[in-house]
Design an enzyme around this catalytic site. Structure first.
Site, PDB file in Angstrom:
ATOM      1  N   GLU A   1       0.797  -1.225   0.000  1.00  0.00           N
ATOM      2  CA  GLU A   1       0.000   0.000   0.000  1.00  0.00           C
ATOM      3  C   GLU A   1       0.832   1.279   0.000  1.00  0.00           C
ATOM      4  OE1 GLU A   1      -2.959  -0.149   3.102  1.00  0.00           O
ATOM      5  OE2 GLU A   1      -4.035  -1.770   2.115  1.00  0.00           O
TER       6      GLU A   1
ATOM      7  N   GLU B   1      -5.459  -8.706   0.523  1.00  0.00           N
ATOM      8  CA  GLU B   1      -6.139  -8.326   1.767  1.00  0.00           C
ATOM      9  C   GLU B   1      -7.600  -8.015   1.479  1.00  0.00           C
ATOM     10  OE1 GLU B   1      -4.493  -5.211   4.245  1.00  0.00           O
ATOM     11  OE2 GLU B   1      -2.438  -5.889   3.905  1.00  0.00           O
TER      12      GLU B   1
HETATM   13  C1  GBH Z   1      -4.498  -2.223   5.342  1.00  0.00           C
HETATM   14  O1  GBH Z   1      -4.603  -0.832   5.329  1.00  0.00           O
HETATM   15  C2  GBH Z   1      -3.120  -2.586   5.853  1.00  0.00           C
HETATM   16  O2  GBH Z   1      -2.329  -3.165   4.827  1.00  0.00           O
HETATM   17  C3  GBH Z   1      -3.142  -3.476   7.056  1.00  0.00           C
HETATM   18  O3  GBH Z   1      -1.882  -3.446   7.646  1.00  0.00           O
HETATM   19  C4  GBH Z   1      -4.254  -3.035   7.975  1.00  0.00           C
HETATM   20  O4  GBH Z   1      -4.225  -3.709   9.196  1.00  0.00           O
HETATM   21  C5  GBH Z   1      -5.558  -3.301   7.271  1.00  0.00           C
HETATM   22  O5  GBH Z   1      -5.593  -2.689   6.020  1.00  0.00           O
HETATM   23  C6  GBH Z   1      -6.785  -2.838   8.052  1.00  0.00           C
HETATM   24  O6  GBH Z   1      -6.787  -1.463   8.205  1.00  0.00           O
HETATM   25  O7  GBH Z   1      -8.433   6.308   6.697  1.00  0.00           O
HETATM   26  O8  GBH Z   1      -7.906   8.316   7.810  1.00  0.00           O
HETATM   27  O9  GBH Z   1      -9.425   6.830   8.870  1.00  0.00           O
HETATM   28  C7  GBH Z   1      -5.813  -0.297   4.852  1.00  0.00           C
HETATM   29  C8  GBH Z   1      -5.695   1.205   4.717  1.00  0.00           C
HETATM   30  C9  GBH Z   1      -5.099   3.044   6.118  1.00  0.00           C
HETATM   31  C10 GBH Z   1      -7.283   2.173   6.170  1.00  0.00           C
HETATM   32  C11 GBH Z   1      -5.353   3.749   7.445  1.00  0.00           C
HETATM   33  C12 GBH Z   1      -7.538   2.857   7.487  1.00  0.00           C
HETATM   34  C13 GBH Z   1      -7.032   4.696   8.872  1.00  0.00           C
HETATM   35  C14 GBH Z   1      -6.897   6.161   8.829  1.00  0.00           C
HETATM   36  N1  GBH Z   1      -5.903   1.843   6.009  1.00  0.00           N
HETATM   37  N2  GBH Z   1      -6.755   4.062   7.584  1.00  0.00           N
HETATM   38  S1  GBH Z   1      -8.258   6.946   7.998  1.00  0.00           S
END
Ligand code: GBH
Length: 440
Positions: A165, A346
């Site tokens: 990502e 994922e």
């Molecule tokens: C993936 O990220 C990751 O690869 C993995 O490590 C993680 O555990 C999994 O998904 C579940 O989250 O969007 O501003 O509210 C997914 C992308 C980036 C989505 C951070 C959630 C939180 C901040 N993620 N985001 S926000």
């Protein structure tokens, strides 16, 4: 559903994890500090002051976790390698104890007949490289290729993923500050973006040169992007958002060019373009062998370009539940970027899970989510999308980055006080799907 959706006999069923989220043991056997250790140490960065210091203690319990993988009947396990275990300062001589850990893991998978899929970078950059500029420094991409080469030579693994990502690193790490290294600066973010993609290309090239026959690709989180209403403004905003979510990463990898509209928008905000040197796009577009697709949520935007939510949301509020989005993005990638098989690396849901008195974890919502999304994958495949396999996120409950341990994505419950593992109802359901190859 009338007739069960049957997947091809050679469809690969798996589960995913990432090093910092499950391993713990952050100071053991010579592991160096990473940007996430640093980030977690700052009060306010992570919910409840949590960190990956102990996580699910997988570093010590990997054998038990391998048994879980085998009990579920999985054919593939996607994990990530912690760069600071292999090179504690991000460059130089490899740390043998770090290599040995992943050798034991890969051997354990082989003994159980499970195929490994290794991610080289799932966000735990060695802190020393961050101190030298991190992904804003072009040299980090060169260091990454060197680290990748060490991993390729040390580990008997066919399938590799480069960067997990890049978009999340760019957005959460550099634009909005919720992830390490915690910056809020568009100008710096897109310079980092270019170097992350360059790192992907350099490492892919090294694999092809040194180990023909092995396969590699990036793991991209793709967000099908839709106008929230039928106005020209919303359609235009969705097109712009699609550039930032998807085309900014897909176009350079598949076509060797950045999307013009997106690059123009970025160039109004900073110097990314100055960092694109002659030959870089040729490196970034090194042919890939497999595309890792990660999907959780669509993005609907209104005429002002604001995200709006039109469907049910998960405990993780960014996650709007919309299985059709997975169908749409698979069909779209197949159409616009053909010729490379996709693997879903994922897909999953956070729920508030606890172990009931009878020892069961009743996560019906996760089962419904997985069923809906697998059905969407099946439909996309019927329409010609070339999808080799599916990995649920995640095998285990784990450290959910800025949310700490408050969000549980596992199909196996982890009691962090005792580190006891309990397969949830969804794990038992998934085991049946894997065994039969059918969604009933
Ligand atoms: C993936 O990220 C990751 O690869 C993995 O490590 C993680 O555990 C999994 O998904 C579940 O989250 O969007 O501003 O509210 C997914 C992308 C980036 C989505 C951070 C959630 C939180 C901040 N993620 N985001 S926000």
């Amino acid at each position: 559903m009338n007739s069960p959706a049957r997947f091809p006999a050679d469809f690969v069923w798996g589960a995913s994890t990432a090093a910092y989220q499950i391993e713990g043991a952050t100071t053991e056997d010579g592991r160096g500090p990473s940007v996430w250790d640093t980030f977690c140490a700052v009060p306010g960065n992570v919910r409840d002051g949590d960190s990956g210091e102990h996580a699910a203690d997988h570093y010590h319990r990997y054998d038990e976790d391998l048994d879980l993988i085998a009990d579920l009947g999985l054919g593939s396990y996607r994990f990530s390698i912690a760069w600071p275990r292999i090179q504690p300062t991000g460059s130089g001589k490899p740390n043998q104890k770090g290599i040995d850990f992943y050798r034991r893991l890969v051997d354990g998978l082989a003994e159980r007949g499970v195929r490994p899929m290794a991610t080289l970078f799932h966000w735990d950059l060695p802190q020393e490289l961050q101190d030298r500029g991190g992904w804003e420094n072009r040299d980090t991409a060169e260091r990454f290729a060197e680290y990748a080469e060490i991993c390729y030579d040390a580990l008997e693994i066919r399938d590799w993923l480069t960067i997990n990502e890049p978009k999340t690193v760019v957005d959460c790490g550099y634009r909005f500050g919720q992830h390490a290294p915690g910056f809020k600066d568009d100008a710096r973010a897109f310079v980092a973006c270019h170097h992350l993609l360059l790192a992907h290309g350099l490492a892919s090239r090294v694999l092809h040169e040194r180990h023909p026959g092995r396969r590699i690709g990036p793991a991209l989180n793709l967000h099908p992007t839709y106008p929230a209403d039928d106005t020209p403004e919303a359609r235009e905003a969705a097109r712009h958002q699609d550039g930032l979510e998807n085309r900014l990463y897909l176009d350079p990898v598949f076509k060797g060019s950045y999307p013009e509209d997106t690059l123009r928008w970025i160039s109004e905000r900073g110097p990314m373009a100055d960092h694109i040197l002659d030959g870089d796009l040729g490196i970034i577009s090194e042919p890939i062998d497999v595309l890792g697709v990660q999907y959780y949520t669509p993005v609907f935007v209104d005429g002002k370009g604001e995200r709006v939510f039109l469907h049910e949301r998960a405990q993780a509020e960014w996650l709007e539940i919309y299985p059709e989005g997975l169908h749409d993005i698979l069909v779209r990638v197949q159409r616009d970027y053909p010729g490379v098989p996709m693997v879903i690396t994922e897909n999953g849901l956070a729920t508030v899970d606890g172990v009931d008195a009878d020892g069961r974890v009743r996560d019906d919502r996760r089962i419904a989510y997985l069923r809906g999304h697998l059905s969407a994958v099946h439909r996309a495949m019927e329409e010609g999308a070339q999808v080799e396999g599916y990995h649920v996120w995640s095998l285990l409950d784990n450290f959910e980055w800025a949310e700490g341990y408050s969000q549980r994505f596992g199909i196996v419950h982890v009691d962090y006080a005792t580190q006891k593992r309990t397969p949830k109802d969804s794990a038992l359901w998934y085991r049946d799907v894997v065994k039969s190859g059918e969604l009933r």
